[in-house]
Scaffold this motif. Structure first.
Motif, PDB file in Angstrom:
ATOM      1  N   VAL A   6       0.857  -1.189   0.000  1.00 38.92           N
ATOM      2  CA  VAL A   6       0.000   0.000   0.000  1.00 38.92           C
ATOM      3  C   VAL A   6       0.890   1.234   0.000  1.00 38.92           C
ATOM      4  CG1 VAL A   6      -1.772   1.287   1.244  1.00 38.92           C
ATOM      5  CG2 VAL A   6      -1.845  -1.211   1.223  1.00 38.92           C
ATOM      6  N   ARG A   7       0.668   2.099  -0.986  1.00 37.34           N
ATOM      7  CA  ARG A   7       1.436   3.340  -1.104  1.00 37.34           C
ATOM      8  C   ARG A   7       0.486   4.526  -1.051  1.00 37.34           C
ATOM      9  NH1 ARG A   7       4.770   2.036  -6.563  1.00 37.34           N
ATOM     10  NH2 ARG A   7       2.679   2.334  -7.349  1.00 37.34           N
ATOM     11  N   PHE A   8       0.940   5.609  -0.450  1.00 39.24           N
ATOM     12  CA  PHE A   8       0.201   6.874  -0.447  1.00 39.24           C
ATOM     13  C   PHE A   8       0.802   7.762  -1.527  1.00 39.24           C
ATOM     14  CE2 PHE A   8      -0.893   5.322   3.677  1.00 39.24           C
ATOM     15  CZ  PHE A   8      -2.108   5.909   4.000  1.00 39.24           C
ATOM     16  N   THR A   9      -0.036   8.333  -2.366  1.00 40.16           N
ATOM     17  CA  THR A   9       0.462   9.306  -3.334  1.00 40.16           C
ATOM     18  C   THR A   9       0.846  10.575  -2.561  1.00 40.16           C
ATOM     19  OG1 THR A   9      -1.721  10.279  -3.695  1.00 40.16           O
ATOM     20  CG2 THR A   9      -1.073   8.446  -5.164  1.00 40.16           C
ATOM     21  N   PRO A  10       1.635  11.449  -3.159  1.00 40.32           N
ATOM     22  CA  PRO A  10       1.955  12.712  -2.479  1.00 40.32           C
ATOM     23  C   PRO A  10       0.697  13.507  -2.104  1.00 40.32           C
ATOM     24  CG  PRO A  10       3.437  12.392  -4.325  1.00 40.32           C
ATOM     25  CD  PRO A  10       2.394  11.293  -4.409  1.00 40.32           C
ATOM     26  N   GLU A  11      -0.332  13.450  -2.947  1.00 43.89           N
ATOM     27  CA  GLU A  11      -1.582  14.155  -2.660  1.00 43.89           C
ATOM     28  C   GLU A  11      -2.269  13.569  -1.423  1.00 43.89           C
ATOM     29  OE1 GLU A  11      -0.430  14.627  -6.854  1.00 43.89           O
ATOM     30  OE2 GLU A  11      -0.778  12.831  -5.665  1.00 43.89           O
ATOM     31  N   ALA A  12      -2.263  12.255  -1.310  1.00 42.08           N
ATOM     32  CA  ALA A  12      -2.866  11.602  -0.144  1.00 42.08           C
ATOM     33  C   ALA A  12      -2.065  11.912   1.118  1.00 42.08           C
ATOM     34  CB  ALA A  12      -2.974  10.098  -0.361  1.00 42.08           C
ATOM     35  N   GLU A  13      -0.743  11.964   0.995  1.00 40.71           N
ATOM     36  CA  GLU A  13       0.085  12.349   2.141  1.00 40.71           C
ATOM     37  C   GLU A  13      -0.226  13.779   2.575  1.00 40.71           C
ATOM     38  OE1 GLU A  13       4.108  11.566   0.900  1.00 40.71           O
ATOM     39  OE2 GLU A  13       3.919   9.427   1.375  1.00 40.71           O
ATOM     40  N   ASP A  14      -0.439  14.670   1.600  1.00 44.47           N
ATOM     41  CA  ASP A  14      -0.839  16.048   1.916  1.00 44.47           C
ATOM     42  C   ASP A  14      -2.182  16.068   2.639  1.00 44.47           C
ATOM     43  OD1 ASP A  14       1.471  16.999   0.702  1.00 44.47           O
ATOM     44  OD2 ASP A  14       0.435  17.660  -1.132  1.00 44.47           O
ATOM     45  N   ASP A  15      -3.104  15.212   2.193  1.00 47.48           N
ATOM     46  CA  ASP A  15      -4.411  15.122   2.857  1.00 47.48           C
ATOM     47  C   ASP A  15      -4.240  14.705   4.320  1.00 47.48           C
ATOM     48  OD1 ASP A  15      -5.807  15.800   0.554  1.00 47.48           O
ATOM     49  OD2 ASP A  15      -6.223  13.701   0.010  1.00 47.48           O
ATOM     50  N   LEU A  16      -3.410  13.699   4.566  1.00 40.16           N
ATOM     51  CA  LEU A  16      -3.190  13.238   5.945  1.00 40.16           C
ATOM     52  C   LEU A  16      -2.628  14.363   6.808  1.00 40.16           C
ATOM     53  CD1 LEU A  16      -1.724   9.653   5.478  1.00 40.16           C
ATOM     54  CD2 LEU A  16      -4.002  10.287   6.279  1.00 40.16           C
ATOM     55  N   LEU A  17      -1.670  15.091   6.273  1.00 35.08           N
ATOM     56  CA  LEU A  17      -1.070  16.193   7.014  1.00 35.08           C
ATOM     57  C   LEU A  17      -2.116  17.273   7.305  1.00 35.08           C
ATOM     58  CD1 LEU A  17       1.427  17.487   8.246  1.00 35.08           C
ATOM     59  CD2 LEU A  17       1.960  18.440   5.994  1.00 35.08           C
ATOM     60  N   ARG A  18      -2.939  17.602   6.312  1.00 35.39           N
ATOM     61  CA  ARG A  18      -3.986  18.606   6.487  1.00 35.39           C
ATOM     62  C   ARG A  18      -4.988  18.175   7.554  1.00 35.39           C
ATOM     63  NH1 ARG A  18      -8.802  18.358   4.508  1.00 35.39           N
ATOM     64  NH2 ARG A  18      -8.229  16.776   2.977  1.00 35.39           N
ATOM     65  N   LEU A  19      -5.416  16.922   7.502  1.00 32.62           N
ATOM     66  CA  LEU A  19      -6.382  16.413   8.481  1.00 32.62           C
ATOM     67  C   LEU A  19      -5.778  16.379   9.880  1.00 32.62           C
ATOM     68  CD1 LEU A  19      -7.818  13.528   6.300  1.00 32.62           C
ATOM     69  CD2 LEU A  19      -9.038  15.617   6.987  1.00 32.62           C
ATOM     70  N   TYR A  20      -4.514  15.992   9.974  1.00 36.47           N
ATOM     71  CA  TYR A  20      -3.822  15.949  11.262  1.00 36.47           C
ATOM     72  C   TYR A  20      -3.699  17.357  11.843  1.00 36.47           C
ATOM     73  CZ  TYR A  20      -0.162  15.091  14.700  1.00 36.47           C
ATOM     74  OH  TYR A  20       0.559  15.027  15.863  1.00 36.47           O
ATOM     75  N   GLU A  21      -3.267  18.302  11.016  1.00 35.96           N
ATOM     76  CA  GLU A  21      -3.091  19.672  11.495  1.00 35.96           C
ATOM     77  C   GLU A  21      -4.422  20.291  11.927  1.00 35.96           C
ATOM     78  OE1 GLU A  21      -0.965  21.580   8.306  1.00 35.96           O
ATOM     79  OE2 GLU A  21       0.975  20.906   9.091  1.00 35.96           O
ATOM     80  N   PHE A  22      -5.495  19.949  11.224  1.00 36.49           N
ATOM     81  CA  PHE A  22      -6.810  20.454  11.607  1.00 36.49           C
ATOM     82  C   PHE A  22      -7.172  19.989  13.019  1.00 36.49           C
ATOM     83  CE2 PHE A  22     -11.407  19.859  11.984  1.00 36.49           C
ATOM     84  CZ  PHE A  22     -11.851  21.138  11.728  1.00 36.49           C
ATOM     85  N   LEU A  23      -6.991  18.703  13.293  1.00 37.00           N
ATOM     86  CA  LEU A  23      -7.301  18.177  14.623  1.00 37.00           C
ATOM     87  C   LEU A  23      -6.299  18.654  15.674  1.00 37.00           C
ATOM     88  CD1 LEU A  23      -8.461  14.478  14.206  1.00 37.00           C
ATOM     89  CD2 LEU A  23      -9.768  16.408  15.057  1.00 37.00           C
ATOM     90  N   LEU A  24      -5.054  18.796  15.255  1.00 37.15           N
ATOM     91  CA  LEU A  24      -3.996  19.210  16.176  1.00 37.15           C
ATOM     92  C   LEU A  24      -4.311  20.564  16.808  1.00 37.15           C
ATOM     93  CD1 LEU A  24      -1.233  18.381  17.297  1.00 37.15           C
ATOM     94  CD2 LEU A  24      -0.196  19.574  15.365  1.00 37.15           C
ATOM     95  N   GLU A  25      -4.929  21.455  16.054  1.00 35.81           N
ATOM     96  CA  GLU A  25      -5.300  22.769  16.576  1.00 35.81           C
ATOM     97  C   GLU A  25      -6.309  22.658  17.707  1.00 35.81           C
ATOM     98  OE1 GLU A  25      -6.700  25.225  13.393  1.00 35.81           O
ATOM     99  OE2 GLU A  25      -4.839  25.019  12.259  1.00 35.81           O
ATOM    100  N   LYS A  26      -7.082  21.573  17.718  1.00 37.74           N
ATOM    101  CA  LYS A  26      -8.142  21.394  18.707  1.00 37.74           C
ATOM    102  C   LYS A  26      -7.754  20.441  19.840  1.00 37.74           C
ATOM    103  CE  LYS A  26     -11.585  21.997  15.043  1.00 37.74           C
ATOM    104  NZ  LYS A  26     -11.190  23.324  14.859  1.00 37.74           N
ATOM    105  N   ASP A  27      -7.060  19.330  19.470  1.00 38.98           N
ATOM    106  CA  ASP A  27      -6.827  18.283  20.450  1.00 38.98           C
ATOM    107  C   ASP A  27      -5.713  17.349  19.963  1.00 38.98           C
ATOM    108  OD1 ASP A  27      -6.951  16.075  22.156  1.00 38.98           O
ATOM    109  OD2 ASP A  27      -9.141  15.964  22.129  1.00 38.98           O
ATOM    110  N   LEU A  28      -4.540  17.431  20.588  1.00 36.38           N
ATOM    111  CA  LEU A  28      -3.388  16.614  20.192  1.00 36.38           C
ATOM    112  C   LEU A  28      -3.703  15.126  20.287  1.00 36.38           C
ATOM    113  CD1 LEU A  28      -0.428  16.070  19.468  1.00 36.38           C
ATOM    114  CD2 LEU A  28       0.118  16.356  21.879  1.00 36.38           C
TER     115      LEU A  28
END
Length: 100
Positions: A6-28
């Motif tokens: 299973v490989r993540f495309t660069p776009e999917a990796e960007d999505d993961l980072l975006r989703l993580y950062e969104f939650l990180l602002e609220k709750d680590l």
């Protein structure tokens, strides 16, 4: 039992980072649990990618993996590239707009 790569495309990796950062602002802790939930669900693809729903009726190799988390969860769009390889193309929260 056969295991797919299973490989993540660069776009999917960007999505993961975006989703993580969104939650990180609220709750680590929630951000960490979300990543763990996504990684755990992705393991299913290593063994059974065809068990996931088709994203398009005319393409049996483009599918969606539902990733439960909290009251909603995430959806991963993936492509079965070959007998051995799965590419995750995008990851979205279920309340987001489509992949486009």
């Amino acid at each position: 039992m056969k295991r797919h790569k299973v490989r993540f495309t660069p776009e999917a990796e960007d999505d993961l980072l975006r989703l993580y950062e969104f939650l990180l602002e609220k709750d680590l802790a929630a951000a960490e649990r979300a990543l763990e939930a996504i990684q755990g669900a992705v393991e299913l693809l290593r063994f059974s990618p065809f068990s996931c729903r088709k994203a398009l009726t005319h393409n049996p190799f483009l599918r969606e993996l539902i990733l439960p988390f909290g009251s909603a969860g995430y959806v991963a769009l993936f492509e079965i590239e070959s007998v051995n390889t799965i590419n995750i193309l995008a990851v979205r929260h279920q309340r987001e707009e489509d992949y486009q």
